[in-house]
Design an enzyme around this catalytic site. Structure first.
Site, PDB file in Angstrom:
ATOM      1  N   TYR A   1     -10.710   6.712  23.028  1.00  0.00           N
ATOM      2  CA  TYR A   1     -11.456   5.446  22.925  1.00  0.00           C
ATOM      3  C   TYR A   1     -11.392   4.812  21.530  1.00  0.00           C
ATOM      4  O   TYR A   1     -10.937   5.430  20.595  1.00  0.00           O
ATOM      5  CB  TYR A   1     -12.862   5.539  23.496  1.00  0.00           C
ATOM      6  CG  TYR A   1     -13.896   6.461  22.920  1.00  0.00           C
ATOM      7  CD1 TYR A   1     -13.732   7.184  21.771  1.00  0.00           C
ATOM      8  CD2 TYR A   1     -15.125   6.579  23.595  1.00  0.00           C
ATOM      9  CE1 TYR A   1     -14.739   7.999  21.299  1.00  0.00           C
ATOM     10  CE2 TYR A   1     -16.133   7.391  23.116  1.00  0.00           C
ATOM     11  CZ  TYR A   1     -15.940   8.093  21.969  1.00  0.00           C
ATOM     12  OH  TYR A   1     -16.935   8.882  21.507  1.00  0.00           O
ATOM     13  N   GLU A   2     -11.797   3.567  21.459  1.00  0.00           N
ATOM     14  CA  GLU A   2     -11.679   2.757  20.232  1.00  0.00           C
ATOM     15  C   GLU A   2     -10.225   2.663  19.770  1.00  0.00           C
ATOM     16  O   GLU A   2      -9.946   2.650  18.562  1.00  0.00           O
ATOM     17  CB  GLU A   2     -12.562   3.312  19.109  1.00  0.00           C
ATOM     18  CG  GLU A   2     -14.050   3.234  19.357  1.00  0.00           C
ATOM     19  CD  GLU A   2     -14.584   1.805  19.438  1.00  0.00           C
ATOM     20  OE1 GLU A   2     -13.865   0.875  19.046  1.00  0.00           O
ATOM     21  OE2 GLU A   2     -15.719   1.636  19.909  1.00  0.00           O
ATOM     22  N   GLY A   3      -9.304   2.552  20.701  1.00  0.00           N
ATOM     23  CA  GLY A   3      -7.877   2.520  20.363  1.00  0.00           C
ATOM     24  C   GLY A   3      -7.337   3.937  20.366  1.00  0.00           C
ATOM     25  O   GLY A   3      -7.759   4.764  19.558  1.00  0.00           O
TER      26      GLY A   3
ATOM     27  N   GLN B   1      -3.569   3.994  16.849  1.00  0.00           N
ATOM     28  CA  GLN B   1      -3.967   4.128  15.435  1.00  0.00           C
ATOM     29  C   GLN B   1      -2.734   4.337  14.564  1.00  0.00           C
ATOM     30  O   GLN B   1      -2.620   3.771  13.477  1.00  0.00           O
ATOM     31  CB  GLN B   1      -4.913   5.332  15.247  1.00  0.00           C
ATOM     32  CG  GLN B   1      -6.198   5.275  16.048  1.00  0.00           C
ATOM     33  CD  GLN B   1      -7.033   4.054  15.771  1.00  0.00           C
ATOM     34  OE1 GLN B   1      -7.146   3.617  14.625  1.00  0.00           O
ATOM     35  NE2 GLN B   1      -7.607   3.473  16.806  1.00  0.00           N
TER      36      GLN B   1
ATOM     37  N   ARG C   1     -14.327   2.751  14.319  1.00  0.00           N
ATOM     38  CA  ARG C   1     -13.289   3.790  14.211  1.00  0.00           C
ATOM     39  C   ARG C   1     -13.697   4.887  13.236  1.00  0.00           C
ATOM     40  O   ARG C   1     -13.425   6.058  13.462  1.00  0.00           O
ATOM     41  CB  ARG C   1     -11.953   3.141  13.829  1.00  0.00           C
ATOM     42  CG  ARG C   1     -11.416   2.353  15.009  1.00  0.00           C
ATOM     43  CD  ARG C   1     -10.093   1.654  14.771  1.00  0.00           C
ATOM     44  NE  ARG C   1      -9.655   1.069  16.046  1.00  0.00           N
ATOM     45  CZ  ARG C   1      -8.591   0.303  16.193  1.00  0.00           C
ATOM     46  NH1 ARG C   1      -7.818   0.021  15.157  1.00  0.00           N
ATOM     47  NH2 ARG C   1      -8.269  -0.169  17.381  1.00  0.00           N
TER      48      ARG C   1
END
Lengths: 616, 616
Positions: free
Chosen positions: A439-441, A446, A296
């Site tokens: 992406y990546e959450g 977040q 992240r």
């Protein structure tokens, strides 16, 4: 001035703000030095400008190509990969026992900021290194022996295989199965999508960490395990054996990052797909989460580095592009044409970009530096720093990708019609960065992580510690910055007050408000953090500037004299720029925090109250 | 629910809010009716969904192709153009004497909202109609006779030829020459860029209105004339003669609108390029400006219509896409998966989009309706309406393209990773719309127009008249909406106050503040306008809703009952949606106006004070 990263601002953040030289007193970094760091930055800057920048557009136009199960990456990426690999830049942060340099994380981030604008390329090596780190942390000695050396040497790739068509944000819903075999290995069966670098011809082999559920294990995230699935079997002597039964079934056609292969993968489709358990069974999510912070922060780096490249390209264009006369001569057609940086509305956009890029850089580096501190310190101190990192990660990820995207949009605006064409890189920087908020959450996730988990982490101590640091900067600010310090102080109070409001909501069993206002809160958090960093930086800069003015015999209030000095003296120009950037941000952007806080606390529940049928 | 435009909301704005039926009392529209309008909207909706929507992606992938001076448009565009042309939809707003329907402008806008999402296509016919309008207004009888019929019939195209490499926003710097000939015609010599539809194979001939300077005429905008330059000479009998000496030298490769040919044109390069003066010499800019309002409202339409299509696609996806469990069951892996519209953070994005799309539609239609009023009324009343249109044009253009772009970005976010792929249309909608903030005068220039010219237009009377209308809505708001009315009232006061601040700055000879704060002021203006429209609409909707609840014997405060009613009764759902949309906007977005006003008036001049060297 480069076109990718402002080296002077990098040095300012690393040494003047974060005092990186103090690290050399720590045995861990005792053999490192500012000279070594500078040489490394020189090297990466050169490679980035000469090799990675030309490959940006070429990679986009050529794209990753899918042909009968194989993925062909752009030709230039292979050369670029060889050069980067040769340079040793990939291994800066790796410990010496893995052949790395053992650089602190913040230096690794500073170096990577130079190349990250070409994210379609950097994703290939970064995915490999991320998978190698996973094995280093959770693998057995045998697994480390088997996989790590060629991965770190840039010969084998790696991935992170999570997503399935019906299990995106909802990872726990995944269907991929792992069937235990008598020899202790597993047969993997399932389909995955959106796998970055999932197949490509940059590497001889690819090691896939795959999330799957061992037959009979419970549903949900608690039943997920993680497996290493190599593309080619690896023989006892380390040579490559037969092809494993896993393959790419296609790649996505995307708005941007076209040279990054986003693959659909199929496991165990034809015969039997071999996999090895990594770590303990049913520990897949916990293992994954260990990697999450790094991934992240890497997205925050993409946002910051891409924004930096977009800003510097736009600035360079604004200095060269002649259009229109000066404001004072607007009505005189014979007045000389001027560079568009002279036009107030262009300056407005440039200063907006500059102040946000510098603010994001400070936030990003501070977070990486805090991670280093957490590993250098011990006991409570270490725990506090670790907590601050955990707290900041969702902010770094979401704020820097969202604001970075806005910076790329402004860069297009500076170029005007040209910015919309592929003659200049800014349109691609915007397209490439758009995925950052997903992406990546997703950035929504977040913000829920920030509000739902991070604020109350360790009984809220990391949040309290961070706020205390903000207050310290406000209290210690230079006499000349009292007006700015007061605004930052108010903003910090709003942040604290709003966090308390959320805590009260939770205590009263009313989580609706924190949930629907999580995203606005993350923005508030980002704004206040940037305001704090700007004040911190302005304080340092103002002191330096006072010294330079005193040496030159110039009065700070004499605009003609200070501008004259700035034109000749790069240091005067830099520090004056820092003060103006901070002044602009704190006086024109940060005051919004007050209203953001009020709106978060307004109790309006329209979002939940509107019936589905009323949306349209 | 369609996927492009909410027909119910269209009808609400046209009839309930703007009272369009009153137009039928005017002799100009006496033979028109709601039935005819509805049938027209049915027709365009059908064509848009069945023909224009499939061509969106096809056009993007195929793109406009440049081959040896010719431009080949996507094959599907030819069929689509034939269908649209056949339908008569292009001529709705044209007066009957030109074979048109004489529809009011607001109806023309409502119809065009359905197809404008495919802007790469619509630019071709719209450029032709814009050029035809120019000839209709400024041409000689001979020119009208010669050019107009085939242009209106969709056989010949048209353009607007302004920009040159060194004369973009600075039109006055153009270098293209016009050399008078003994027969009264001119020889045109020069190069132009960024000419939309400048060359294409959709039309048999193309008529180019070209800005150029007659030899010997003064520099700057005052010396510019406008000329008609046909691609093919036109014989006395209307048939096509030889090719004129003008040609395309290339097309731009762009981020979006790939099927719209953005051409570089060369005039008089080989032999002699024939041109005819349009209107009086040195009147080119004045003539151009006559067309500007329509063109700029057309950009606002693009922003609104594209945002509408993005919102409805995202809404449709959010209702169908299953992912995750309901909040209450988050920790139970066996809980049923739900459509993502159930997730609060998704609802937050959807309601943000809905309230902005509806607000932009109200602003856009109101502006077009005001233009109609200015032509139906007489004397001061007409003058006021005309002034309001002039005042709103830069707001419509800039606000709707900027906010529309943000809506497309949110739509991608709703789709998650899929939104970034070309499987779904939202990524293209974002790419296509990005140019909106740049062409027809950048949004920075729009804000300077608003602050520098439009606020003080006619001694500020249009601005005062608009503010008075806003206040009237606030004063007359329903009892149940007093909280919202108070917020709108405050925001209107901020708008007025900030405009007065600018006037004071000008009076004191300090134009810096209005110039560097022009863009934030335009946003303030847009926000306050949307708040006003939302209150206006909520007032109408609340009254309707009260009636429906009374009829159904439902208490407005009984959430279960009102939701139950909304699920069965489309009208109840619609009106409740309007009230919630307004509530969300006015309580969560509009309060920002207060801070925007304060920041505009803060006197900070960092933008001008920072030396060029300090930018980096």
């Amino acid at each position: 001035m480069g076109l990718l990263v402002d080296r002077r601002d990098q040095a300012f953040v690393l040494y003047e703000m974060l005092g990186l030289e103090s690290f050399f007193n720590n045995p861990k970094y005792g053999d490192q030095s500012k000279d070594v760091y500078d040489m490394t930055l020189d090297l990466v800057e050169k490679i980035a400008m000469e090799e990675a920048l030309p490959q940006l557009a070429l990679g986009d136009r050529e794209g990753a190509q899918f042909r009968e199960g194989n993925v062909i990456v752009p030709e230039g990426f292979k050369k670029l990969h060889a050069i980067m690999n040769e340079s040793g830049l990939f291994l800066l942060h790796q410990p010496p026992e893995h052949g790395g340099m053992g650089f602190p994380y913040v230096m690794d981030i500073a170096v990577r900021e130079h190349t990250v604008f070409n994210m379609a390329f950097t994703l290939y090596p970064e995915a490999a290194l991320g998978a190698a780190d996973l094995i280093a942390t959770f693998g057995t000695d045998e697994q480390k022996e088997k996989y790590m050396a060629p991965m770190l040497a840039g010969k084998w790739g790696g991935t992170m295989v999570l997503t399935e068509p019906a299990a995106g944000s909802d990872v726990g819903a995944l269907k991929t199965k792992a069937i235990p075999q008598p020899d202790g290995s597993y047969r993997i069966k399932g389909s995955k999508i959106f796998i970055t670098a999932g197949e490509n011809d940059l590497f001889e082999n690819i090691v896939h960490p795959v999330l799957a559920r061992i037959e009979g294990d419970p549903e949900g995230t608690g039943g997920i395990s993680i497996f290493l699935v190599p593309k080619y079997h690896v023989n006892a002597d380390g040579s490559l054996g037969e092809r494993n039964d896993m393959c790419a079934t296609g790649i996505e056609h995307k708005m941007g990052l076209k040279a990054s292969a986003t693959c659909s993968l199929s496991f165990g489709d034809r015969s039997e797909c071999y996999g090895e358990l990594l770590g303990e069974p049913r520990n897949g999510m916990r293992i994954m989460f260990q990697m999450m912070n790094g991934a992240r922060i890497g997205m925050g780096l993409q946002g910051t580095g891409t924004a930096s490249a977009a800003y510097l390209h736009a600035l360079n264009y604004a200095k060269e592009r002649m259009q229109g006369a000066d404001l004072a001569n607007m009505s005189n057609p014979q007045a000389p044409r001027v560079p568009i940086i002279n036009h107030p509305d262009v300056r407005r956009m440039l200063l907006w970009m500059k102040s946000h890029v510098e603010g994001m850089r400070a936030l990003l580096y501070f977070s990486a530096w805090a991670d280093d501190k957490s590993k250098m310190e011990e006991g409570d101190e270490a725990r506090t720093w670790k907590g601050i990192v955990d707290l900041l990660v969702p902010v770094v990820k979401a704020y820097c990708t969202d604001v970075g995207f806005k910076v790329t949009e402004q860069a297009i605006q500076i170029y005007g019609g040209y910015g919309y064409t592929q003659e200049y890189p800014v349109e691609q920087l915007m397209r490439d960065l758009k995925i950052g908020s997903i992406y990546e959450g997703t950035n929504g996730i977040q913000s829920l992580d920030l509000v739902g988990r991070k604020l109350s982490l360790d009984n809220g101590k990391p949040f309290a510690a961070l706020v205390a640091k903000m207050r310290e900067t406000v209290a210690d600010a230079d006499e000349s910055l009292q007006q700015l310090a007061a605004i930052v102080g108010d903003a910090v109070a709003t942040l604290e007050d709003t966090a308390r409001f959320f805590a009260d909501c939770h205590q009263q069993g009313k989580p609706q408000n924190p949930i629907i206002k999580a995203y606005p809160f993350l923005n508030l958090f980002g704004n206040v953090s940037l305001g704090w960093f700007h004040l911190w930086q302005a304080d340092l800069a103002a002191k330096q500037l006072a010294g330079i003015y005193a040496d030159a015999g110039v009065e700070a209030t004499d605009t003609a004299a200070t501008h004259g000095l700035a034109a000749d003296n790069a240091e005067a120009a830099f520090y004056l720029g820092k003060v103006k950037s901070a002044t602009y941000y704190i006086r024109n952007i940060l005051p919004e925090a007050k209203m953001q806080g009020e709106l978060i606390q307004n109790g309006d529940l329209s979002i939940l109250e509107i019936p589905d049928a009323s949306f349209g």
